[in-house]
Design a protein around this motif. Structure first.
Motif, short mmCIF file in Angstrom:
data_model
loop_
_atom_site.label_atom_id
_atom_site.label_comp_id
_atom_site.label_asym_id
_atom_site.label_seq_id
_atom_site.Cartn_x
_atom_site.Cartn_y
_atom_site.Cartn_z
N LYS A 30 0.89 -1.10 -0.04
CA LYS A 30 -0.14 -0.05 0.04
C LYS A 30 0.73 1.40 0.13
O LYS A 30 1.38 1.60 1.00
CB LYS A 30 -0.90 0.01 1.18
CG LYS A 30 -1.90 1.15 1.34
CD LYS A 30 -3.09 0.99 2.32
CE LYS A 30 -2.38 1.03 3.71
NZ LYS A 30 -3.26 1.07 4.66
N ILE A 31 1.00 1.88 -1.21
CA ILE A 31 1.74 3.03 -1.28
C ILE A 31 1.39 4.31 -0.74
O ILE A 31 0.34 4.44 -1.03
CB ILE A 31 2.35 3.16 -2.83
CG1 ILE A 31 3.14 2.24 -3.03
CG2 ILE A 31 3.05 4.69 -2.84
CD1 ILE A 31 3.59 2.00 -4.59
N VAL A 32 1.93 4.77 0.49
CA VAL A 32 1.27 5.94 0.95
C VAL A 32 1.88 7.24 0.94
O VAL A 32 1.19 8.25 0.92
CB VAL A 32 1.53 5.53 2.65
CG1 VAL A 32 0.58 4.52 3.09
CG2 VAL A 32 2.84 5.40 3.06
N MET A 33 3.22 7.08 0.39
CA MET A 33 3.78 8.21 -0.35
C MET A 33 4.71 7.72 -1.49
O MET A 33 5.03 6.91 -1.50
CB MET A 33 4.76 8.75 0.96
CG MET A 33 3.89 9.45 2.07
SD MET A 33 5.06 10.16 3.13
CE MET A 33 4.14 10.10 4.72
N GLU A 34 4.90 8.82 -2.40
CA GLU A 34 5.91 8.81 -3.53
C GLU A 34 6.77 10.23 -3.38
O GLU A 34 6.39 11.27 -3.33
CB GLU A 34 5.28 8.73 -4.88
CG GLU A 34 4.43 7.56 -5.38
CD GLU A 34 4.09 7.44 -6.47
OE1 GLU A 34 3.94 8.49 -7.39
OE2 GLU A 34 3.68 6.43 -6.82
N ILE A 35 8.14 9.82 -3.12
CA ILE A 35 8.91 10.82 -2.89
C ILE A 35 10.15 10.91 -3.70
O ILE A 35 10.80 9.93 -3.91
CB ILE A 35 9.21 10.87 -1.35
CG1 ILE A 35 8.06 11.06 -0.33
CG2 ILE A 35 10.34 12.12 -1.12
CD1 ILE A 35 8.78 10.78 1.11
N GLY A 36 10.68 12.05 -4.16
CA GLY A 36 11.69 11.76 -5.15
C GLY A 36 13.16 12.24 -4.53
O GLY A 36 13.85 13.04 -5.09
N SER A 37 13.45 11.65 -3.51
CA SER A 37 14.73 11.87 -2.61
C SER A 37 14.92 10.71 -1.72
O SER A 37 14.08 10.39 -1.01
CB SER A 37 14.46 13.36 -1.74
OG SER A 37 15.49 13.34 -0.81
N ARG A 38 15.96 10.22 -1.67
CA ARG A 38 16.45 9.01 -0.87
C ARG A 38 16.50 9.64 0.58
O ARG A 38 15.76 8.83 1.52
CB ARG A 38 17.98 8.69 -0.99
CG ARG A 38 18.04 7.80 -2.34
CD ARG A 38 19.37 7.51 -2.79
NE ARG A 38 19.81 7.04 -3.83
CZ ARG A 38 19.69 7.62 -5.09
NH1 ARG A 38 19.53 9.19 -5.26
NH2 ARG A 38 19.73 7.00 -6.34
N GLU A 39 16.92 10.69 0.90
CA GLU A 39 17.01 11.34 2.23
C GLU A 39 15.42 11.62 2.91
O GLU A 39 15.18 11.16 3.96
CB GLU A 39 17.62 12.46 2.12
CG GLU A 39 19.12 12.81 1.89
CD GLU A 39 19.55 12.18 0.46
OE1 GLU A 39 18.60 12.81 -0.48
OE2 GLU A 39 20.57 12.01 0.06
N ALA A 40 14.54 12.19 1.92
CA ALA A 40 13.01 12.39 2.47
C ALA A 40 12.49 10.83 2.59
O ALA A 40 11.68 10.77 3.38
CB ALA A 40 12.38 13.14 1.56
N VAL A 41 12.80 9.90 1.64
CA VAL A 41 12.25 8.59 2.01
C VAL A 41 12.73 7.92 3.42
O VAL A 41 11.67 7.39 3.98
CB VAL A 41 12.59 7.60 1.08
CG1 VAL A 41 12.44 6.09 1.16
CG2 VAL A 41 11.77 8.04 -0.43
N ARG A 42 14.28 8.17 3.56
CA ARG A 42 14.48 7.59 4.68
C ARG A 42 13.87 8.19 5.82
O ARG A 42 13.62 7.59 6.83
CB ARG A 42 16.07 8.02 4.95
CG ARG A 42 16.65 7.28 6.03
CD ARG A 42 18.15 7.48 6.28
NE ARG A 42 18.69 8.91 6.53
CZ ARG A 42 19.34 9.68 5.66
NH1 ARG A 42 19.43 9.37 4.33
NH2 ARG A 42 19.31 10.83 5.87
#
Length: 291
Positions: A215-227
């Motif tokens: 269940k994808i709750v967010m899509e983020i274009g940054s490794r740091e922000a995903v972490r």
């Protein structure tokens, strides 16, 4: 058509300003305006839409800009070649990369061997990095995934496993566990990289083969922000093992029953392989990958 007309067009196209272009070329504004007008009149084509002091490219202008970028890149190669003797002593190498990890070690090694060469790096996802390379806005690229394209030369530099990571209090990432089976991710909240990321592409392919749908709750274009999102408890994520940054809040685990990899490829335009700067960079990366 004269070269000076193309050079004038290119300078204005890049800056969208006759004033800035004239300053960069060290010529008068009337000279630039005349050269562009002559080019448009000679071929009965509109290259710019003039709005006040701004010069906006038409569709035809944008197409011509792609050609003049190749011309200017070739001119830069010629200047570098003529300015250099047997050793590379001057020039500017522009590198595009999908992440800092492998690009940094390449740049450090290149600088150690050619300390007088200026280096710059721009980071973006695969689509952006490839676009910049094809449009001569960068000289070489470090890409995870490369489709067959007759315009491109590429070589694999490294191969790194993609792992899952999550908060330490997440049941799947508990301290007693040493790995995750891909089916366990079905229905789990996930923080995903944006489309265009190789980590996203590779993990999506592996989960599709296993019929796993998180269940994808967010899509983020940054490794740091995903972490940070994962560390905050939003869900699990995927990351290349080479680019994983340890954090007391999170834990990484391998996927036990699926092979998911992130690759690093060195890529350049095939028609620029003879550039001395580019060939020198390729030689340095070849030695690095074999070490």
């Amino acid at each position: 058509m004269r070269y000076t007309q193309l050079r004038s067009f290119h300078a204005v196209a890049e800056t969208e300003s006759v004033t800035a272009a004239a300053r960069n070329l060290n010529v008068s504004q009337p000279t630039l305006t005349t050269q562009i007008r002559q080019l448009e009149e000679e071929y009965s084509i509109e290259l710019f839409v003039r709005t006040g002091r701004r010069m906006h490219l038409t569709d035809a202008g944008r197409q011509l800009q792609q050609i003049t970028r190749r011309i200017m890149a070739n001119e830069a190669d010629a200047r570098d070649f003529l300015a250099e003797s047997q050793e590379l002593r001057t020039g500017h190498l522009r590198v595009g990369a999908v992440g800092p990890f492998h690009a940094t070690e390449m740049l450090v090694a290149f600088h150690a061997r050619y300390p007088q060469i200026a280096l710059s790096v721009s980071i973006g996802n695969s689509n952006i990095v490839l676009k910049n390379l094809l449009e001569f806005e960068s000289d070489v690229a470090v890409l995870a995934y490369v489709e067959d394209d007759e315009r491109l030369w590429f070589s694999q530099y490294s191969k790194d496993a993609i792992v899952a990571f999550g908060r330490r209090d997440h049941p799947l990432f508990a301290p007693h566990r040493d790995g995750i089976r891909i089916a366990e991710l079905h229905g789990e909240p996930m923080v995903a990289r944006e489309h265009g990321s190789n980590t996203r592409r590779a993990s999506d392919e592996a989960m599709a083969i296993a019929h796993v749908r998180p269940k994808i709750v967010m899509e983020i274009g940054s490794r740091e922000a995903v972490r940070e999102a994962v560390a905050s408890g939003a869900g699990f994520g995927f990351v290349s093992s080479a680019e994983y940054i340890g954090d007391d809040r999170i834990r990484r685990l391998p996927i036990l029953d699926a092979e998911i990899f992130n690759y690093a490829h060195i890529v350049c335009r095939r028609d620029r392989l003879q550039s001395r700067l580019i060939s020198a960079f390729l030689e340095v990366t070849r030695l690095l990958s074999n070490s």
